[in-house]
Scaffold this motif. Sequence first.
Motif, short mmCIF file in Angstrom:
data_model
loop_
_atom_site.label_atom_id
_atom_site.label_comp_id
_atom_site.label_asym_id
_atom_site.label_seq_id
_atom_site.Cartn_x
_atom_site.Cartn_y
_atom_site.Cartn_z
N UNK A 151 -7.45 2.90 14.38
CA UNK A 151 -8.79 2.73 14.55
C UNK A 151 -9.26 3.90 14.79
N UNK A 152 -10.37 3.87 14.32
CA UNK A 152 -11.92 5.37 14.47
C UNK A 152 -13.45 3.95 14.58
N UNK A 153 -13.72 4.25 15.92
CA UNK A 153 -15.08 3.98 16.19
C UNK A 153 -14.15 1.85 16.09
N UNK A 154 -15.06 0.99 15.57
CA UNK A 154 -14.64 -0.54 15.64
C UNK A 154 -14.13 -1.15 13.98
N UNK A 155 -13.50 0.29 13.46
CA UNK A 155 -12.98 0.01 11.90
C UNK A 155 -11.18 1.14 12.07
N UNK A 156 -10.80 0.29 11.24
CA UNK A 156 -9.48 1.21 10.18
C UNK A 156 -9.59 1.70 9.32
N UNK A 157 -9.65 3.36 9.54
CA UNK A 157 -9.63 4.00 8.28
C UNK A 157 -7.80 4.66 8.47
N UNK A 158 -7.85 4.54 6.77
CA UNK A 158 -6.04 4.87 6.04
C UNK A 158 -6.41 6.96 5.95
N UNK A 159 -5.68 7.21 6.78
CA UNK A 159 -5.21 8.54 6.49
C UNK A 159 -3.56 9.43 6.20
N UNK A 160 -3.91 10.01 5.80
CA UNK A 160 -2.21 10.52 4.98
C UNK A 160 -1.60 11.59 5.88
N UNK A 161 -0.46 11.68 6.23
CA UNK A 161 0.62 13.11 6.52
C UNK A 161 1.85 13.13 5.86
N UNK A 162 2.36 14.18 6.54
CA UNK A 162 3.34 14.67 5.29
C UNK A 162 4.35 14.58 6.37
N UNK A 163 5.67 13.01 5.27
CA UNK A 163 6.55 12.30 5.72
C UNK A 163 7.64 12.88 4.79
N UNK A 164 8.85 13.08 5.21
CA UNK A 164 9.87 13.88 4.06
C UNK A 164 10.99 12.49 4.83
N UNK A 165 11.43 11.93 3.70
CA UNK A 165 12.53 10.89 3.89
C UNK A 165 13.93 11.44 3.74
N UNK A 166 14.65 11.73 4.41
CA UNK A 166 16.33 12.34 4.32
C UNK A 166 17.23 11.23 3.52
N UNK A 167 16.87 10.23 4.41
CA UNK A 167 17.75 9.59 3.41
C UNK A 167 17.53 7.95 3.36
N UNK A 168 18.01 6.93 3.32
CA UNK A 168 17.52 5.45 2.74
C UNK A 168 18.90 4.49 2.63
N UNK A 169 19.16 3.30 2.83
CA UNK A 169 19.79 3.14 2.97
C UNK A 169 20.19 1.50 3.57
#
Length: 169
Positions: A151-169
């Motif tokens: 949430x930013x002000x009265x709306x929602x904004x999309x941001x990006x962030x670095x994320x490394x997924x080490x495993x998936x099951x």
Amino acid sequence: MWLLCDCQGQNTTELLNFCRDNLPEDIRTGICMPTYDSMKKYQGSWHIEEKTVFPEYFLIKESQKETLRNAFAQWPYTEAFCSSIAETSTQLLPEQEKLLQSFLGKENHMKMSAGYIKDGTAFITQGPLQGKEKMIRKIDRHKRLARLEIPIGDKFREIRAGLEITSKS
């Protein structure tokens, strides 16, 4: 209070360089272009690059708004920008500012996060996204990025962030 201001089509890098070179220290500390770590593969290995959290936007302290407008009047590219700084800015609520600071820290930089996916649910084990898994809207494992909606002000904004997924099951 922080304000999110639109750069009005100005190059954010040029704007940041102008601020660093021409503005007094007390004004510069009131300006922030938050960044995040992003991974990119080239020359056969992964490298960390910094990217801006809000492309074409910057944060300023509300108390610096008028001083900043006067300072930007010196820059030839910002005539229209100076006149519209108040109209294009979005004021962050205290809880939104606190959330953004929890992502960015004191350096105004969001470091890489790491985690795993189990049964279709992301679990973040380290980094600024830890405990904020519900804000993640999409994970791009190939690019090692997470898209978040905040949430930013009265709306929602999309941001990006670095994320490394080490495993998936």
